[in-house]
Motif scaffolding. Structure first.
Motif, PDB file in Angstrom:
ATOM      1  N   UNK A   2       0.832  -1.199   0.000  1.00  0.00           N
ATOM      2  CA  UNK A   2       0.000   0.000   0.000  1.00  0.00           C
ATOM      3  C   UNK A   2       0.866   1.249   0.000  1.00  0.00           C
ATOM      4  N   UNK A   3       0.596   2.153  -0.933  1.00  0.00           N
ATOM      5  CA  UNK A   3       1.349   3.393  -0.966  1.00  0.00           C
ATOM      6  C   UNK A   3       0.484   4.612  -0.623  1.00  0.00           C
ATOM      7  N   UNK A   4      -0.837   4.421  -0.449  1.00  0.00           N
ATOM      8  CA  UNK A   4      -1.660   5.530  -0.025  1.00  0.00           C
ATOM      9  C   UNK A   4      -3.131   5.315  -0.278  1.00  0.00           C
ATOM     10  N   UNK A   5      -3.953   5.946   0.563  1.00  0.00           N
ATOM     11  CA  UNK A   5      -5.406   5.922   0.429  1.00  0.00           C
ATOM     12  C   UNK A   5      -5.950   7.342   0.374  1.00  0.00           C
ATOM     13  N   UNK A   6      -7.019   7.519  -0.372  1.00  0.00           N
ATOM     14  CA  UNK A   6      -7.729   8.776  -0.350  1.00  0.00           C
ATOM     15  C   UNK A   6      -8.652   8.828   0.846  1.00  0.00           C
ATOM     16  N   UNK A   7      -9.300   9.976   1.015  1.00  0.00           N
ATOM     17  CA  UNK A   7     -10.154  10.178   2.178  1.00  0.00           C
ATOM     18  C   UNK A   7     -11.538   9.565   2.004  1.00  0.00           C
ATOM     19  N   UNK A   8     -11.890   9.228   0.787  1.00  0.00           N
ATOM     20  CA  UNK A   8     -13.194   8.624   0.504  1.00  0.00           C
ATOM     21  C   UNK A   8     -14.219   9.656   0.078  1.00  0.00           C
ATOM     22  N   UNK A   9     -15.141   9.222  -0.780  1.00  0.00           N
ATOM     23  CA  UNK A   9     -16.213  10.088  -1.235  1.00  0.00           C
ATOM     24  C   UNK A   9     -17.516   9.279  -1.233  1.00  0.00           C
ATOM     25  N   UNK A  10     -18.591   9.885  -0.759  1.00  0.00           N
ATOM     26  CA  UNK A  10     -19.855   9.184  -0.623  1.00  0.00           C
ATOM     27  C   UNK A  10     -20.604   9.166  -1.945  1.00  0.00           C
ATOM     28  N   UNK A  11     -21.074   7.983  -2.313  1.00  0.00           N
ATOM     29  CA  UNK A  11     -21.956   7.819  -3.467  1.00  0.00           C
ATOM     30  C   UNK A  11     -23.267   7.235  -2.943  1.00  0.00           C
ATOM     31  N   UNK A  12     -24.350   7.933  -3.208  1.00  0.00           N
ATOM     32  CA  UNK A  12     -25.675   7.484  -2.768  1.00  0.00           C
ATOM     33  C   UNK A  12     -26.585   7.372  -3.979  1.00  0.00           C
ATOM     34  N   UNK A  13     -27.140   6.175  -4.166  1.00  0.00           N
ATOM     35  CA  UNK A  13     -28.050   5.931  -5.285  1.00  0.00           C
ATOM     36  C   UNK A  13     -29.435   5.713  -4.697  1.00  0.00           C
ATOM     37  N   UNK A  14     -30.302   6.677  -4.930  1.00  0.00           N
ATOM     38  CA  UNK A  14     -31.627   6.625  -4.323  1.00  0.00           C
ATOM     39  C   UNK A  14     -32.594   7.504  -5.094  1.00  0.00           C
ATOM     40  N   UNK A  15     -33.853   7.074  -5.104  1.00  0.00           N
ATOM     41  CA  UNK A  15     -34.880   7.888  -5.743  1.00  0.00           C
ATOM     42  C   UNK A  15     -35.567   8.794  -4.725  1.00  0.00           C
TER      43      UNK A  15
END
Length: 123
Positions: free
Chosen positions: A110-123
């Motif tokens: 492992x050389x690095x991770x991002x902070x993450x981004x939320x993906x929400x799929x909803x109607x």
């Protein structure tokens, strides 16, 4: 170590599309494999897609035919184009840089991770 910054998450209706971006800075930016992972509430983190510096790719079975990973080495950026999104795609998506197995399924170094981004799929 590599620093990774993600963008592009958000709320989308089922059947819609989103494109995530992950920009890298630091050392060894042109030689590592980049990958996208996701983690839904109460579930383990799973590998979604990976791409080598030469363009070889691997996808999770659940996203084949709907998601496409790509990278622009000149911009040190990887992308995840997500089409035909489903509610079960809802998760925090994180970018990774590292050394992977030949089949691009296992992170070896492992050389690095991002902070993450939320993906929400909803109607």
């Amino acid at each position: 170590q590599v620093q990774l910054v993600e963008s592009g998450g958000g709320l989308v209706q089922p059947g819609g599309s989103l494109r995530l971006s992950c920009t890298a800075s630091g050392s060894r930016t042109n030689i590592y494999t980049m990958a996208w992972y996701r983690q839904a509430p109460g579930k383990q983190r799973e590998l979604v897609a990976a791409i080598t510096s030469g363009g070889s790719t691997n996808y999770a079975d659940s996203v084949k035919g709907r998601f496409a990973i790509s990278r622009d080495n000149a911009k040190n950026t990887a992308y995840l184009q997500m089409n035909s999104l489903k509610p079960e795609d809802t998760a925090v998506y994180s970018c990774n840089a590292g050394r992977y197995s030949v089949d691009l399924k296992t992170l070896l170094t492992n050389w690095g991770w991002g902070q993450g981004t939320q993906v929400t799929v909803s109607s």
